[in-house]
Design an enzyme around this catalytic site. Structure first.
Site, PDB file in Angstrom:
ATOM      1  N   ARG A 144     -13.225   2.955 -10.740  1.00  0.00           N
ATOM      2  CA  ARG A 144     -13.473   1.666 -10.090  1.00  0.00           C
ATOM      3  C   ARG A 144     -14.366   1.863  -8.869  1.00  0.00           C
ATOM      4  O   ARG A 144     -14.094   2.704  -8.017  1.00  0.00           O
ATOM      5  CB  ARG A 144     -12.142   1.036  -9.663  1.00  0.00           C
ATOM      6  CG  ARG A 144     -12.292  -0.350  -9.032  1.00  0.00           C
ATOM      7  CD  ARG A 144     -10.947  -0.883  -8.560  1.00  0.00           C
ATOM      8  NE  ARG A 144     -10.461  -0.206  -7.362  1.00  0.00           N
ATOM      9  CZ  ARG A 144      -9.268  -0.410  -6.821  1.00  0.00           C
ATOM     10  NH1 ARG A 144      -8.429  -1.263  -7.384  1.00  0.00           N
ATOM     11  NH2 ARG A 144      -8.895   0.249  -5.728  1.00  0.00           N
TER      12      ARG A 144
ATOM     13  N   HIS B 228       0.832  -1.212   0.000  1.00  0.00           N
ATOM     14  CA  HIS B 228       0.000   0.000   0.000  1.00  0.00           C
ATOM     15  C   HIS B 228       0.861   1.254   0.000  1.00  0.00           C
ATOM     16  O   HIS B 228       0.633   2.192  -0.779  1.00  0.00           O
ATOM     17  CB  HIS B 228      -0.925  -0.005   1.226  1.00  0.00           C
ATOM     18  CG  HIS B 228      -1.809   1.196   1.325  1.00  0.00           C
ATOM     19  ND1 HIS B 228      -1.458   2.318   2.040  1.00  0.00           N
ATOM     20  CD2 HIS B 228      -3.016   1.468   0.764  1.00  0.00           C
ATOM     21  CE1 HIS B 228      -2.421   3.226   1.934  1.00  0.00           C
ATOM     22  NE2 HIS B 228      -3.378   2.727   1.170  1.00  0.00           N
TER      23      HIS B 228
ATOM     24  N   ASN C  73      -1.828  -6.342 -10.018  1.00  0.00           N
ATOM     25  CA  ASN C  73      -1.350  -6.556  -8.648  1.00  0.00           C
ATOM     26  C   ASN C  73      -2.030  -7.786  -8.051  1.00  0.00           C
ATOM     27  O   ASN C  73      -1.385  -8.723  -7.578  1.00  0.00           O
ATOM     28  CB  ASN C  73      -1.645  -5.332  -7.779  1.00  0.00           C
ATOM     29  CG  ASN C  73      -0.867  -4.105  -8.206  1.00  0.00           C
ATOM     30  OD1 ASN C  73       0.011  -4.188  -9.050  1.00  0.00           O
ATOM     31  ND2 ASN C  73      -1.203  -2.973  -7.633  1.00  0.00           N
ATOM     32  N   ASP C  74      -3.370  -7.782  -8.058  1.00  0.00           N
ATOM     33  CA  ASP C  74      -4.110  -8.918  -7.500  1.00  0.00           C
ATOM     34  C   ASP C  74      -4.006 -10.148  -8.386  1.00  0.00           C
ATOM     35  O   ASP C  74      -3.960 -11.277  -7.890  1.00  0.00           O
ATOM     36  CB  ASP C  74      -5.584  -8.541  -7.305  1.00  0.00           C
ATOM     37  CG  ASP C  74      -5.838  -7.935  -5.925  1.00  0.00           C
ATOM     38  OD1 ASP C  74      -4.924  -8.002  -5.085  1.00  0.00           O
ATOM     39  OD2 ASP C  74      -6.930  -7.399  -5.702  1.00  0.00           O
TER      40      ASP C  74
ATOM     41  N   CYS D 205      -4.174  -1.549 -15.353  1.00  0.00           N
ATOM     42  CA  CYS D 205      -4.153  -0.484 -14.352  1.00  0.00           C
ATOM     43  C   CYS D 205      -3.380  -0.872 -13.098  1.00  0.00           C
ATOM     44  O   CYS D 205      -3.301  -0.096 -12.150  1.00  0.00           O
ATOM     45  CB  CYS D 205      -5.565  -0.066 -13.980  1.00  0.00           C
ATOM     46  SG  CYS D 205      -6.553  -1.392 -13.257  1.00  0.00           S
TER      47      CYS D 205
END
Length: 753
Positions: A498, A316, A650-651, A713
């Site tokens: 989003r 983060h 990322n995920d 993204c």
């Protein structure tokens, strides 16, 4: 010391002992008898270390020299040679035997290293150093202080002018800045070697632009040549290296260079305190946390820099810092942070809150003292604080980016959540927003009317749908205002927005923050036990795979309805006022097409209601974020309902590879060293694994919907290697944090070439 591996300092001891005996300072002050004594000492040092006499057979010396080179390569040819112990075993290996020239044969001899242009800033000026009556080691080892190359004209005008001629000829031949080594032996100049010169990114920029203007290279060569991975260093503030050197400041520790730039400020351990110090006392603070969460966004927004003990390159702290253009060092595991005592301990030193430290986001170094910080001229020009005519660097940058944009196909958007960040991204050349994270708008930011996070907490703690809608109604005008500001900043460029993504527990003070829980209870006029109970209820063993993303809006559609209403009403408001807006609403964390269909149906119903109420229709798009492997392998079915895909890598990396992006910093660096991965998968896309899923999703998605818009993204969108992959696969755009937009533009042009 190279061929026989005798430690170099053993020879230095012998030499220094002789100089001390003769009471002289320089090697060149020793006479022939002194040097004979030195040689005797050298021979004894060799025998002591190796157990054998120094080899006097030229063939033995040659074999030892060749073996030393091969040993440094550490490859199969070295093994083969050792087995055969014969030069005949060196098939395909060239050995160059050459007579040597000497720069230490009196005042008419010397050595030097020079660059055809300045390697620091790229100025077209002969740059370098030399020493008369010396050998190369004298400069490299720092034994003597060299003189600037321009002074050579006074010592040896003939050699100097020969060097100027060589400078021009070599640069014309190689079409690049050259790094030249030379020796002068008794008045005769010898060029030992030339190679393309290593330089700073500032020098790369200037040399590329000016060589195009000189006709030495073309625009394609200038764009291909720039090291894209270094490009973002042009925009970051920097620690003053002269200040560090002058005061002999040594790093305390080193973490991950998560976001480039230098920062200095007083230590603050809590975001609320950071905001207070900046707002009320105008202090410069450096936010120091074990790790950060969305709740820290206010403190991160006002901090000069961010330092964390845990987390990786896509934690983060790292992601948000890069998005804000804020220097960050993450995962500095040596740090011991005690929130209760407000102390930071590292390397045996203890620092209290309020003491000054500095971080270098370029290197990951952490300094236990205040260090001067210099701003980037390019950022000053782009933000309007400096005029272009006063910055040669900014003029070169703008010329170079014009070349870049003429050559690329892939569009570049930005990840941005505020009008301020959007303005900066547009100044950097962003062609829209590829990711607007609406949950960041749920926290109170400096300069905004407070009450956002309280309304969110009221919604979370509500026991009925009616009470949830009541709390969401307070958020609606705030979110609408945010989107109005973003649409205005974009001036008609598209914005992919989003809907809420993180789990709800992130918006409440956790068990380790009872003081925060009491404050929430007091503000909402409810028992503190109710807050604690809700925190316990929302607790998840693995929140990244838990109740978040579209799962929230499937169960609580009122959240989606509020956000979609705010987006569409804001777009209509901007358009009605004569502006332009192009909203693209993105539903995150889809794993099954039915999840998307349910959310899409809810969104369309709200949009049609707003159109009817406002008496106006506007164009919009509805799409999804592909970040769950199941969504990637069923992309064909999802594409029939979705108008665009945006890959949240990322995920997608986290779920495909099976490791946490926040915890994997403990082992991934070692994995890279062992060659398990070529690069850390959260920094550079894993093309063999995650990339294969992406290829499959693109092919199936476009087969089902040929006009499917596709972008990326995740933080990978600003990585040059990943941008090249996106170009090859056929993406329409990449999206990255504002300060990485120029890097992505450059990488897109290089991919096209």
């Amino acid at each position: 010391d190279v061929a026989l591996e005798v430690p170099h300092h053993d020879f230095e001891k012998v030499l220094d002992a002789q100089k001390h005996k003769r009471k002289v300072k320089n090697d060149t002050d020793l006479d022939a008898s002194d040097l004979r004594a030195v040689i005797e000492g050298y021979l004894k040092a060799v025998k002591k270390h190796t157990g054998a006499d120094f080899p006097t057979d030229p063939r033995a010396q040659l074999r030892a020299a060749i073996d030393a080179v091969l040993r440094s390569w550490n490859n199969d040819r070295c093994v083969k040679y050792r087995q055969l112990n014969d030069i005949r075993g060196l098939k395909g290996t060239a050995v160059n035997v050459q007579s040597m020239v000497y720069g230490n044969m009196g005042i008419t001899s010397g050595i030097g290293v020079c660059f055809t242009r300045n390697p620091a800033d790229g100025e077209n000026r002969f740059y370098g150093e030399y020493l008369m009556n010396a050998q190369g080691e004298d400069v490299v080892a720092g034994i003597r202080t060299p003189q600037p190359i321009s002074d050579l004209e006074k010592n040896d005008a003939h050699s100097y002018h020969q060097l100027l001629d060589v400078r021009g000829r070599l640069e014309q031949h190689y079409k690049d800045m050259q790094d030249i080594e030379f020796t002068i032996q008794e008045g005769k100049l010898y060029i030992l070697q030339t190679r393309n010169g290593k330089r700073t990114v500032f020098s790369w920029l200037r040399t590329c632009v000016e060589m195009v203007e000189e006709g030495l290279i073309d625009e394609k060569t200038a764009v291909k040549r720039m090291p894209a991975g270094e490009f973002n260093k042009l925009f970051a503030p920097i620690l003053d290296s002269e200040d560090i050197k002058k005061r002999s400041i040594k790093p305390l520790t080193r973490g991950l260079n998560a976001s480039p730039g230098g920062a200095c400020g007083q230590i603050v351990f809590h975001s609320a305190e950071a905001e207070k110090l900046v707002k009320e006392k105008k202090k410069k603070v450096l936010l120091v946390r074990i790790e950060t969460s969305p709740e820290d966004i206010g403190g991160m927004a006002v901090a000069q820099g961010i330092l964390t003990a845990r987390g990786g390159m896509t934690s983060h702290a790292a992601v948000v810092a890069r998005g804000m253009g804020c220097p960050c060092v993450a995962g500095a595991s040596d740090l011991q942070i005690d929130y209760a005592k407000k102390t930071l301990t590292v390397g045996g030193q203890k620092f209290k809150e309020g003491e000054q430290i500095a971080i270098d986001g370029f290197t990951g170094d952490v300094y236990g003292a205040a260090v001067s910080v210099k701003p980037s001229e390019i950022v000053q020009v782009l933000s309007g604080d400096l005029t272009e005519d006063k910055s040669l660097l900014a003029r070169h940058y703008n010329k170079y980016m014009a070349m870049v944009d003429r050559l690329r196909r892939l569009k570049v958007r930005t990840n941005s959540d505020t009008p301020k960040d959007t303005d900066m991204a547009v100044a950097f050349g962003a062609e829209g927003i590829g990711l607007c994270r609406t949950e960041h708008m749920f926290f109170d930011l400096p300069g905004q009317k407070p009450g956002r996070v309280l309304a969110v907490r009221e919604m979370i703690l509500a026991e009925t749908e009616k009470d949830r809608r009541k709390a969401l109604a307070k958020l609606l005008p705030m979110q609408r205002g945010d989107f109005v500001g973003i649409f205005k900043a974009l001036a008609g460029r598209p914005a992919t927005i989003r809907l809420i993504d993180p789990p709800l527990h992130e918006f409440l003070p956790q068990k380790d923050n009872p003081k925060g829980q009491r404050a929430v209870a007091r503000e909402l006029k409810i028992p503190v036990a109710k807050v604690a109970a809700k925190v316990e209820e929302l607790h998840e063993f693995n929140p990244m795979l838990g109740f978040r993303g579209c799962r929230l809006t499937v169960i609580y559609p009122e959240i989606l309805e509020m956000q979609v209403r705010a987006i569409i009403e804001a777009a209509i408001q901007v358009i009605a006022a004569g502006g332009a807006a192009e909203p693209e609403i993105m539903i995150p964390l889809i794993g099954h097409v039915r999840e998307y269909e349910i959310c899409r149906q809810q969104a369309v119903a709200v949009i049609e209601e707003v159109f009817t109420k406002k008496g106006r229709r506007i164009p919009y798009k509805l799409g999804t974020m592909i970040e769950v492997p199941r969504a990637a392998v069923t992309a064909g079915a999802i594409a029939k309902a979705a108008e665009f895909f945006s890959f949240g890598t990322n995920d997608l990396t986290q779920m495909t590879c099976g490791f946490s992006r926040d915890d994997s910093g403990r082992f991934l660096p070692r994995y890279v060293e062992l060659g398990i991965y070529d690069y850390e998968p959260f920094a550079v896309l894993d093309q063999e694994g995650v990339g294969r899923l992406i290829r499959m999703a693109v092919e199936e998605g476009r087969a089902a919907r040929p006009d499917l818009k596709i972008g990326i993204c995740g933080e990978h969108g600003g990585d040059p290697k990943t941008v090249g992959f996106c170009h090859k696969v056929g993406f329409d755009y990449v999206s990255c944090s504002p300060y990485r937009v120029p890097v992505a533009r450059l990488a897109a042009a290089q991919a096209a070439l």
